[in-house]
Design an enzyme around this catalytic site. Structure first.
Site, PDB file in Angstrom:
ATOM      1  N   LYS A   1       0.853  -1.181   0.000  1.00 29.64           N
ATOM      2  CA  LYS A   1       0.000   0.000   0.000  1.00 29.64           C
ATOM      3  C   LYS A   1       0.894   1.237   0.000  1.00 29.64           C
ATOM      4  CE  LYS A   1      -1.577   2.846   2.926  1.00 29.64           C
ATOM      5  NZ  LYS A   1      -1.677   4.091   2.091  1.00 29.64           N
TER       6      LYS A   1
ATOM      7  N   GLU B   1       9.915   1.734  10.592  1.00 30.01           N
ATOM      8  CA  GLU B   1      10.838   2.872  10.545  1.00 30.01           C
ATOM      9  C   GLU B   1       9.985   4.121  10.718  1.00 30.01           C
ATOM     10  OE1 GLU B   1      12.153   5.956   9.575  1.00 30.01           O
ATOM     11  OE2 GLU B   1      13.249   5.444   7.742  1.00 30.01           O
TER      12      GLU B   1
ATOM     13  N   CYS C   1      13.362  11.456   6.388  1.00 33.62           N
ATOM     14  CA  CYS C   1      13.348  10.968   7.773  1.00 33.62           C
ATOM     15  C   CYS C   1      14.700  11.128   8.444  1.00 33.62           C
ATOM     16  CB  CYS C   1      12.881   9.517   7.825  1.00 33.62           C
ATOM     17  SG  CYS C   1      13.914   8.374   6.876  1.00 33.62           S
TER      18      CYS C   1
ATOM     19  N   GLU D   1       9.399  16.267  14.969  1.00 31.21           N
ATOM     20  CA  GLU D   1       9.804  16.201  13.564  1.00 31.21           C
ATOM     21  C   GLU D   1       8.893  17.079  12.709  1.00 31.21           C
ATOM     22  OE1 GLU D   1      11.205  12.578  10.638  1.00 31.21           O
ATOM     23  OE2 GLU D   1       9.347  12.317  11.763  1.00 31.21           O
TER      24      GLU D   1
END
Length: 489
Positions: free
Chosen positions: A175, A250, A284, A385
């Site tokens: 997906k 992750e 990331c 973040e």
């Protein structure tokens, strides 16, 4: 573009509901494609196909050398269609086409790497505790794998999951992010062309709340591999706990980049910029936390600001463009709110902090590269973040303080150390709680080095030999060549 479709059990199909989604170019908000909007029913159909394909054993029992040859063929097809894939990736994400071309080289490299590993693990013999015994350890495919990829590096992240899963004989349902599916659709065309059997690799398009949730909770899925945000990652962990499926997560990072005064100043400045502003900071592993030795702090910040003011923002297809737009209106609003928070917290806005005023950029989701100084670790902008073109700068005086600042985070994905003193660098690296630490480098990765994080940056590893192990289960087999009665009872 014409309607793109899902790929389930070897067939290109629309969504069961008939619903569709428009895919938007973040540079100008034009519709570039319309794709099916799958839901949990589409996910269930793909899971059924993958389950049946795995249980019939056709792919898992295919000799590893043959599986490797097919995975290698996918790499060759990616290289053949590199320009088309790069164009689609830049249309979909807004990144420069030069960066997208580099991504395609990396992606082909990932498939080639795992193609070569496919037949390299024949298991191992271990010492038998009894005479006439053979004790061996083998690795077998996990089974049905659910794979959920993010929007920032759609095909690169997909390759990290697809290649090892296929090489080890698993079946899978992928997906992609609902807002950047185009290159993943294209690579499934190449997977079909390469000769992967029906049902082995399935593609379902749709939102995480429906498709992703079904993959995470369905008992016929043996593993979930997810790359994305920490909030969603925690939800996947909870859903997967119902049937205790294997997890590989992750979940991003807030990555420190330590700059000592004895570092090569100009190179450190250049790489600090590359470490954050590549792909508008939507990475990331971006080095968004600069931790700079006090004696060079002001000079370093001034050099950063001077360079940042000259950045060329624009279309990814303009060869002069250095930084493209953010991915969506929602994400742009998130970054704006993040910067507003930094101002309220008392950080000093050294440059940027708003949308560009250029008339030719008003239709796109652009945000100026932004630098905050006077930052401390109790600020949200240092801890959370942003996933955008924003740097926070902190000061330190001693080596111990630099490492303490670097580790002051719930994340532990990556970090960097810049110094000409290698002994000092090694002391820092030994204490930094991150999955990857660079010395006099930032953001370099390659297929044969493992990738993943400590702490809340995730579970497990991708790439390298550890990346292929995520898609296998370990089985111990013991054979007694000369069985005898025990006579216990």
């Amino acid at each position: 573009m014409s309607l793109k479709q899902q790929y389930i059990n070897g067939e290109w199909v629309t969504a069961i509901s008939g619903e569709t989604r428009d895919i938007i170019n973040p540079f100008n908000q034009e519709v570039i494609a319309t794709v099916p909007e799958g839901n949990d029913q589409d996910a269930k159909a793909a899971i059924t196909a993958a389950r049946e394909a795995f249980d019939n054993g056709e792919w898992s029992s295919t000799p590893a050398t043959e599986r490797g040859a097919i995975v290698r063929k996918i790499a060759e097809l990616i290289e053949r269609d590199k320009e088309e894939l790069a164009r689609l990736e830049s249309l979909d994400t807004g990144k420069t086409v030069e960066e997208s071309r580099g991504d395609m080289d990396d992606i082909a490299g990932v498939f080639r790497y795992y193609a070569e590993l496919a037949d390299k693990d024949g298991g191992e013999l271990i010492d038998s505790p009894v005479p006439n015994g053979i004790s061996r350890v083998v690795r077998e495919p996990v089974g049905v794998c659910g794979q959920i990829t993010p929007w920032n590096y759609p095909l690169l992240q997909a390759s990290w999951k697809l290649a090892p899963a296929l090489a080890t004989g698993n079946t899978l349902i992928m997906k992609p992010s609902e807002i950047t599916p185009l290159t993943t659709i294209k690579v499934f065309e190449l997977i079909e062309e390469a000769g992967v059997p029906a049902g082995v690799a399935n593609l379902v398009l749709g939102a995480g709340q429906t498709v992703g949730a079904e993959l995470a909770s369905n008992g016929d899925v043996d593993l979930i591999s997810f790359t994305g945000g920490i909030v969603t990652g925690k939800k996947i962990m909870q859903a997967a706990s119902v049937n205790v499926k294997k997890l590989a997560l992750e979940l991003g990072g807030k990555n420190p980049n330590i700059i000592f005064a004895d570092a090569d100043f100009d190179i450190a400045v250049d790489q600090a910029l590359n470490g954050v502003f590549f792909h508008a900071g939507q990475i990331c592993s971006a080095g968004t936390r600069l931790i700079v030795e006090e004696s060079i702090h002001d000079k370093f910040v001034s050099a950063l600001v001077e360079r940042v003011k000259k950045f060329k923002l624009g279309s990814g297809f303009d060869e002069e463009t250095q930084m493209g737009p953010l991915i969506s209106a929602d994400h742009l609003a998130k970054v704006e709110k993040y910067v507003e928070t930094g101002v309220k917290e008392g950080a000093t806005l050294a440059v940027g902090g708003h949308r560009p005023e250029n008339s030719d950029l008003q239709k796109g989701f652009f945000y100026l590269p932004t630098i905050f100084t006077d930052c401390t670790t109790d600020m949200k902008i240092v801890q959370e973040e942003a996933f955008g073109p924003v740097i926070t700068v902190e000061k330190f005086r001693t080596e111990e303080e630099a490492v303490k600042l670097a580790n002051d985070s719930i994340y532990g994905l990556a970090g960097g150390v810049w110094t000409s003193d290698i002994a000092k660098a090694e002391r820092c690296v030994a204490k930094m709680r991150m999955g990857t630490v660079w010395i006099n480098e930032f953001n370099l990765y390659f297929p044969h080095a493992p990738w993943g994080g400590f702490k809340q940056s995730g579970i497990g590893r991708e790439l390298g030999k550890l990346g292929i192990e995520e898609y296998t289960e370990t089985k111990h087999i013991f054979q007694n060549l000369k069985p005898e009665p025990i006579n216990w009872f």
